[in-house]
Every structure is written in structure tokens, then in C-alpha cells.
Design a protein around this motif. Structure first.
Motif, mmCIF file in Angstrom:
data_model
loop_
_atom_site.group_PDB
_atom_site.id
_atom_site.type_symbol
_atom_site.label_atom_id
_atom_site.label_comp_id
_atom_site.label_asym_id
_atom_site.label_seq_id
_atom_site.Cartn_x
_atom_site.Cartn_y
_atom_site.Cartn_z
ATOM 1 N N GLN A 1 35.677 -23.246 47.981
ATOM 2 C CA GLN A 1 35.752 -21.803 48.196
ATOM 3 C C GLN A 1 34.724 -21.440 49.145
ATOM 4 O OE1 GLN A 1 35.888 -19.519 44.612
ATOM 5 N NE2 GLN A 1 36.629 -21.103 43.321
ATOM 6 N N VAL A 2 33.882 -22.506 49.508
ATOM 7 C CA VAL A 2 32.606 -21.971 50.488
ATOM 8 C C VAL A 2 32.592 -22.770 51.703
ATOM 9 C CG1 VAL A 2 30.132 -21.828 50.509
ATOM 10 C CG2 VAL A 2 31.306 -21.843 48.427
ATOM 11 N N ILE A 3 32.984 -24.016 51.634
ATOM 12 C CA ILE A 3 33.013 -24.752 53.022
ATOM 13 C C ILE A 3 33.801 -25.962 52.804
ATOM 14 C CG2 ILE A 3 30.861 -26.271 52.136
ATOM 15 C CD1 ILE A 3 29.909 -25.999 55.084
ATOM 16 N N ASP A 4 34.631 -26.263 53.727
ATOM 17 C CA ASP A 4 35.655 -27.398 53.863
ATOM 18 C C ASP A 4 34.964 -28.688 53.978
ATOM 19 O OD1 ASP A 4 38.056 -28.510 53.643
ATOM 20 O OD2 ASP A 4 38.647 -28.250 55.736
ATOM 21 N N ILE A 5 34.479 -29.312 52.880
ATOM 22 C CA ILE A 5 33.897 -30.485 53.013
ATOM 23 C C ILE A 5 34.622 -31.415 51.933
ATOM 24 C CG2 ILE A 5 31.637 -31.879 52.548
ATOM 25 C CD1 ILE A 5 30.068 -29.594 53.358
ATOM 26 N N PRO A 6 35.259 -32.541 52.241
ATOM 27 C CA PRO A 6 36.001 -33.347 51.554
ATOM 28 C C PRO A 6 34.758 -34.287 50.642
ATOM 29 C CG PRO A 6 36.133 -34.142 53.611
ATOM 30 C CD PRO A 6 35.330 -32.950 53.788
#
Length: 373
Positions: free
Chosen positions: A222-227
């Protein structure tokens, strides 16, 4: 709720990791709020585990993961004593020791290699003869094992009691706990969390820490696209109502185990199933666990299986938890992905995360646990 304080630290998740970090911070005088999506705190993987604490020593650790394990192992006796003193709750902490068993030659060779590594780290682990095994555990048939090793410093505690004690201790230290409080939206402006929208209203604080177990990755997105690779791994357990001292040690064979309790209850587990967020038990797996228990301790056939349950552990793709500051977000932190070691690593994780949230130096290299690896 609609509460706002720039000094508050907001813990998102009330499992053993979130509770432990909150407790450590509160003991240092910090204002902490815990937001838990469930009806009660600590009722997911934290509640479902067996409470096995394998021996570890921080000074001889080969990498930061083992150092965290060693720090945590040293802290557990202190925390158990402190929690009982503060809350009156006996967590069932006990130095029962563990016996590691192998029935096949290949398994015996693998176990010998593991024990050799432990000995190099200064961890006491010694091979025992069939006669010594029978003396330690009279209900076992020593002839069915190719090898057996005793690890006297293996510890255990009762997860539900430990979580209850943590929750009560948090409240005694002023931590505010909100249950049935699900995160709907995380507001982020110019690389900083400005607040949360929850089913209980708006929440604002100074710093935020995601410790939501298997659900952490969904929140982070929801905040940042880090897998992150955090995935739910289901484990199933059964409980046998045995007599006191039927077995006295934790019995380990491969990834499965029997754990005795002081009142005679014996836990048998476990398994690793990738079934998404589907909880619940299956007849096939419960039968496998029962057969494992009976093959190890035939006397268990005489006693009733009274409970079975499952939990969703937060697994990571490389077996290392995610601990540290979230990149490119000034006031967001994360502690999740502890998989089968959540209870064991909770004490050490609490201390190093409290150091990080306070801006203090830590004896752990966070790069090893970085979120964006």
C-alpha cells in the motif's frame, strides 16, 4: 479512534513480534499503540506454534541471522522471569533439553554434520548411545534409530501463555492495544507516513512499524512496491492428552517434533503447506502427524488426541526475516518473515528494533535483513 500524537510509535500487528517490540519500547518509556486486525492479539502463528527454542550463542555466530538467534536465546530466560514477575502469568518456560533422532543412515549423516556445526559454535550437543537414550526416554525403542544426540540447552515455552503475558505486560506499561482494527489505507506524502485509515477511525503517530506476520507484504504494498517474498506457510498440529513425564525432552526428527508439557500434554507437529491464506486442518495431515507421533512413541496410542489446529507462518524466500527501515519512507519500519522462528527470535528482534526506532546503534548488521534484498 481518531487519535493523533507525533511521539507515538504505531505497531501494525499484535502477534508475538509486534507485542515484543511494543513491550521493549514501553519499558524504555516510549508511547506505543498496537493495531490488531483480529479479535484478540497473538491469535495467529504466535498462538499456534510449539514454542521450541533451539540453543544458540551470539558470540560464535557465523552470520547475523545466527547472531540474532543467539541474542534472542540469551534473552528468553530473562524475559520469562520478568513477565511472570510483572503479570503473574507462568509462560511455561522450561529447560527440558532436546533429543535429535535419525532413523536412516542418510539422515544420521546429515544430523552428524549439523551437530558438528553446532559444536564448532560452542553449542553443547553430544551423541548418546542406545542405552543412554533409553535411560533418558524409556518409552522410546532405541533399536529403530541410527543416531541420537542430546542438546541440553534446548528450551521451550507455552506460546498462548507467553502471548497473554506479553499483552498484559504491554498494558501494564501503558501500551494501548486496539483489536478488530484493520488497516484500510496508509497515507504517504513526500516519502513520509502521515496517518492510517482503519476500521476504527484515523490513526496518526510519529513512526510506524509493520509486524503483521503473513499479512505484512500486503500492507507494505500500500506504501511502496517492494517485493518481499513473504508468503503464508500453513502448519498443522495435534495435541495428545498424555500422563506427566511420558516423555521429558523435545523429540526432533527432521522437521517434525514432539513437545512435552509439564501437565502431560504432548504437541506433535508440523508441516509446511503453501495454500495461501487458507487456515484449517486436513484429515490427511492430521493422520500423518498422529502416525509420526505413534511411530516415535508407541505408548501415545493409548491416549486421546484432544485438539488440532493450524497457523499461517510468515515465510520468506530465503529464510531470513525482514527487519529494518523501509527504503524511501522516512518513518516506516518492518519486522516480519520470521517463519518458524517467530517466538524464538521475538526477544532479540524486539531489542534491535527498539534500538533502531530510538536511533541507537545496534550490535546487529541490519543490511543482512534489509527489506529490499
Amino acid at each position: 479512534m481518531n487519535q493523533s500524537s507525533s511521539n507515538d510509535i504505531i505497531m501494525i500487528g499484535g502477534g508475538v513480534i509486534g507485542l515484543s517490540i511494543a513491550y521493549e519500547l514501553a519499558c524504555r518509556g516510549k508511547q506505543v499503540r498496537i493495531l490488531e486486525r483480529g479479535e484478540q492479539v497473538g491469535r495467529e502463528a504466535s498462538w499456534a506454534g510449539a514454542g521450541i527454542l533451539p540453543p544458540a550463542i551470539p558470540d560464535s555466530a557465523l552470520d547475523p541471522s545466527e547472531k540474532l538467534r543467539g541474542i534472542s536465546h540469551q534473552l528468553h530466560p530473562q524475559w520469562a522471569e520478568r513477565l511472570q514477575h510483572e503479570t503473574g502469568i507462568d509462560t511455561g518456560f522450561h529447560r527440558c533439553g532436546g533429543i535429535y533422532l535419525a532413523r536412516k543412515p542418510g539422515e544420521a549423516a546429515s544430523l552428524a554434520g549439523y551437530v558438528s556445526l553446532l559444536n564448532q559454535q560452542g553449542i553443547q550437543a553430544s551423541e548418546i548411545t542406545k542405552y543412554e537414550l533409553l535411560d533418558l526416554e524409556p518409552t522410546l525403542d532405541p533399536d529403530q534409530f541410527h543416531a541420537a544426540y542430546l542438546l541440553p540447552d534446548e528450551l521451550t515455552l507455552r506460546n498462548p501463555r507467553h502471548v497473554k503475558a506479553l499483552a498484559k505486560a504491554c498494558e501494564l506499561h501503558g501500551v494501548q492495544i486496539y483489536t478488530e482494527c484493520e488497516i484500510l489505507d496508509i497515507e504517504c506524502i513526500n516519502g513520509s507516513i502521515t496517518g492510517l485509515q482503519t476500521t476504527s477511525g484515523a490513526v496518526r503517530g510519529g513512526k510506524y512499524c509493520i509486524a503483521a506476520g503473513a499479512w505484512s507484504s500486503t500492507l507494505l504494498k500500500q506504501v511502496i512496491d517492494i517485493p518481499t517474498g513473504i508468503v503464508p506457510i500453513r502448519g498443522q498440529m495435534i495435541l495428545v492428552e498424555g500422563p506427566k513425564n511420558l516423555i521429558r525432552h523435545i523429540l526432533n526428527e527432521g522437521s517434525r517434533y514432539l513437545v512435552p508439557r509439564a501437565d502431560g500434554k504432548i504437541l506433535a507437529g508440523s508441516c509446511e503447506e503453501e495454500v495461501g491464506f487458507q487456515k484449517g486442518t486436513t484429515p490427511q495431515m492430521l493422520e500423518q502427524l498422529a502416525n509420526f507421533a505413534y511411530s516415535l512413541v508407541p505408548a501415545l496410542k493409548e491416549y486421546e488426541i484432544t485438539m488440532s489446529w493450524s497457523g499461517l507462518r510468515p515465510g520468506s524466500f530465503d529464510g531470513v526475516p525482514y527487519i529494518g527501515k523501509v527504503p524511501n519512507v522516512d518513518n516506516l519500519f518492518m519486522a516480519s518473515g520470521h517463519f518458524r522462528s517467530g517466538i524464538h527470535l521475538s526477544t532479540g528482534t524486539a531489542v534491535i528494533m527498539a534500538d533502531l526506532l530510538e536511533g541507537k546503534e545496534s550490535e546487529i548488521n541490519f543490511e543482512h535483513f534489509r527489506i529490499s534484498r
